[in-house]
Enzyme design. Structure first.
Site, short mmCIF file in Angstrom:
data_model
loop_
_atom_site.label_atom_id
_atom_site.label_comp_id
_atom_site.label_asym_id
_atom_site.label_seq_id
_atom_site.Cartn_x
_atom_site.Cartn_y
_atom_site.Cartn_z
N GLU A 140 48.69 45.64 15.80
CA GLU A 140 49.00 44.43 16.57
C GLU A 140 47.76 43.83 17.23
O GLU A 140 47.83 43.23 18.30
CB GLU A 140 50.06 44.71 17.65
CG GLU A 140 51.29 45.45 17.16
CD GLU A 140 52.22 44.59 16.33
OE1 GLU A 140 51.75 43.61 15.76
OE2 GLU A 140 53.40 44.91 16.24
N TRP A 152 49.08 47.18 4.69
CA TRP A 152 49.48 47.82 5.94
C TRP A 152 50.87 47.38 6.40
O TRP A 152 51.06 46.98 7.55
CB TRP A 152 48.45 47.57 7.05
CG TRP A 152 47.11 48.12 6.75
CD1 TRP A 152 45.96 47.41 6.52
CD2 TRP A 152 46.75 49.50 6.60
NE1 TRP A 152 44.91 48.26 6.25
CE2 TRP A 152 45.38 49.56 6.29
CE3 TRP A 152 47.47 50.69 6.71
CZ2 TRP A 152 44.71 50.76 6.09
CZ3 TRP A 152 46.80 51.89 6.49
CH2 TRP A 152 45.44 51.91 6.20
N SER A 163 41.51 46.49 19.98
CA SER A 163 41.11 46.33 21.38
C SER A 163 40.13 45.18 21.54
O SER A 163 40.15 44.45 22.53
CB SER A 163 40.50 47.63 21.92
OG SER A 163 41.48 48.64 22.02
N GLU A 164 39.27 45.03 20.55
CA GLU A 164 38.29 43.93 20.60
C GLU A 164 38.99 42.57 20.54
O GLU A 164 38.64 41.63 21.27
CB GLU A 164 37.28 44.07 19.46
CG GLU A 164 36.32 45.26 19.59
CD GLU A 164 36.99 46.61 19.33
OE1 GLU A 164 36.46 47.63 19.81
OE2 GLU A 164 38.04 46.64 18.65
N GLY A 196 41.50 41.34 7.46
CA GLY A 196 41.33 42.01 8.74
C GLY A 196 42.07 41.29 9.85
O GLY A 196 43.26 41.02 9.74
N GLY A 256 39.78 75.18 22.51
CA GLY A 256 39.81 75.44 21.06
C GLY A 256 41.22 75.38 20.49
O GLY A 256 41.41 74.97 19.33
N ARG A 269 47.67 78.76 31.04
CA ARG A 269 46.41 79.34 30.57
C ARG A 269 45.59 79.85 31.76
O ARG A 269 45.44 79.14 32.76
CB ARG A 269 45.62 78.27 29.80
CG ARG A 269 44.23 78.72 29.37
CD ARG A 269 44.28 79.60 28.14
NE ARG A 269 42.96 79.70 27.53
CZ ARG A 269 42.31 80.84 27.37
NH1 ARG A 269 42.85 81.98 27.76
NH2 ARG A 269 41.13 80.85 26.78
#
Length: 404
Positions: free
Chosen positions: A384, A162, A387-388, A136, A361, A289
């Site tokens: 890369e 990966w 976020s943590e 990880g 939708g 729209r």
């Protein structure tokens, strides 16, 4: 009343010319074809061939090696435009860029002469590999190892995960353990330049022992392959240690962390690009729209969404350019690169989701481009460094810079 241009987004004539060229390329070649390659999950060969002709694989490689010799800031602008078209295209360039950066900063002159001219033309492409199936975000937990043999070469065994461009690359910059007893652990890692046959799943001859399993099936980020790499008795000459055996043995961790700093600027630019495209799609659909007898753009709720999206795009772009400027100036940018990557990747996700909401939708239908963006955006929250992890980096660097 004139508004002063930001020093971080104001472009030189050269930057304006090249970004306009890349934007036109994205409009004419990438956007009309992205849906096809995404649906088929097939490599966009015709687009990549045109990228070679445009010189995009050698953007940051010095002119003496056949490249353009442009800086990180200009490269980030190019990546934003490519990602606005399709982030998979920018992914094909990203790992190649990191490989050339590693060679330019840490490689021996012999290594630069051997690889950079062919990398500049796109004749050979590069990948880089840190991740493994079990580690990880804990890079120091790498298990893949290299052992020196009697003939002076190194035998590499282990499994990587990966790897973008893992199959079609010719070079893989791979971080492996060379000193299991090192304390702290990061002092026992070395970056090898592993050569392989592009497009071959089971290498033979001089590259025997490096195998590429079938590509990983993904939610989004289609077209560009993400693979595992299996090293099983793969032999790598000592001269292929990044920086040479004398200068690069057990120095790989610091080399890769330096490269990740520019890699985070790259991912931030990709976040800006996908956020920019989501904003464009949202603005267009909101004016086309109609509900309750008027375009939905006239509803305050939609205007609020567009306002938030535009603000996030601009803020993400400023953070990204600032991090790139600092790196180009030779200043520390680890904190700024982390901030840019964190904010821009989250801005990309936010803008894509808001654009989908504006579409209602129809946003859930594969007939609309936003559906592809919605599947692509989450990758940027992970690649890369999650976020943590970025928040951990930012917090740690803040305390280091402001220690009392």
């Amino acid at each position: 009343m004139a508004i002063a241009a930001s020093p971080y987004t104001e472009k030189t004539d050269e930057q304006r010319a090249i970004t306009e060229m890349v934007r036109q390329f994205a409009d004419e070649q990438i956007l009309p074809n992205a849906e096809h390659y995404d649906r088929e999950d097939s490599f966009p060969d015709p687009i990549v061939e045109q990228m070679k002709e445009l010189g995009l694989f050698g953007v940051t490689i010095p002119e003496e090696y056949g490249g353009m010799g442009l800086d990180l800031t200009t490269y980030a602008m190019i990546v934003e435009e490519l990602s606005r078209g399709w982030i998979s295209i920018s992914g094909i360039v990203n790992t190649h860029f990191i490989g050339s950066y590693l060679l330019m900063k840490f490689g021996t002159e012999e290594q630069r002469q051997k690889y950079l001219p062919r990398m500049a033309t796109g004749e050979i492409r590069a990948a880089f590999s840190l991740s493994e199936p079990e580690l990880g975000s804990d890079v120091q937990a790498i298990k893949t190892k290299a052992v020196k043999l009697e003939d002076g070469s190194y035998e590499i065994n282990g499994q990587k995960m990966w790897v973008t461009n893992g199959l079609l690359s010719t070079l893989v910059f791979v971080l492996v353990k060379t000193d299991p007893e090192a304390e702290p652990r990061h002092r026992g890692f070395t970056c090898f330049i592993a050569e392989k046959e592009p497009g071959v799943s089971e290498n033979t001859g001089a590259f025997a022992g490096l195998n590429v399993p079938p590509k990983i099936k993904k939610l989004g980020y289609k077209g560009v392959e993400s693979t595992e790499l299996v090293f099983d008795g793969y032999r790598c000459p000592a001269e292929n240690i990044l920086g040479g055996e004398a200068g690069g043995l057990n120095k790989g961790f610091a080399q890769m962390m330096d490269a990740l700093e520019v890699g985070r600027v790259n991912v931030a630019a990709r976040g800006v690009g996908i956020a920019q495209r989501a904003l464009e799609l949202g603005l267009r659909y909101a004016q086309e729209r109609k509900t309750f007898g008027k375009p939905i753009a006239e509803h305050q709720a939609i205007q609020f969404k567009l306002a938030d999206m535009a603000t996030q795009v601009e803020a993400a772009r400023l953070l990204t350019m600032r991090a790139a400027h600092l790196k180009d100036a030779g200043e520390r940018s680890d904190l700024e690169a982390g901030m840019a990557k964190l904010f821009a990747s989250e801005a990309g996700r936010f803008c894509v989701e808001e654009c989908l909401r504006i579409h209602g939708g129809y946003g859930y239908s594969k007939e609309y481009e936003i559906e592809r963006l919605y599947r692509d955006a989450p990758l940027l929250l992970i690649g890369e460094g999650t976020s943590e992890i970025q928040r951990m980096v930012i917090g740690r660097k803040l305390l280091q810079r402001h220690k009392i």
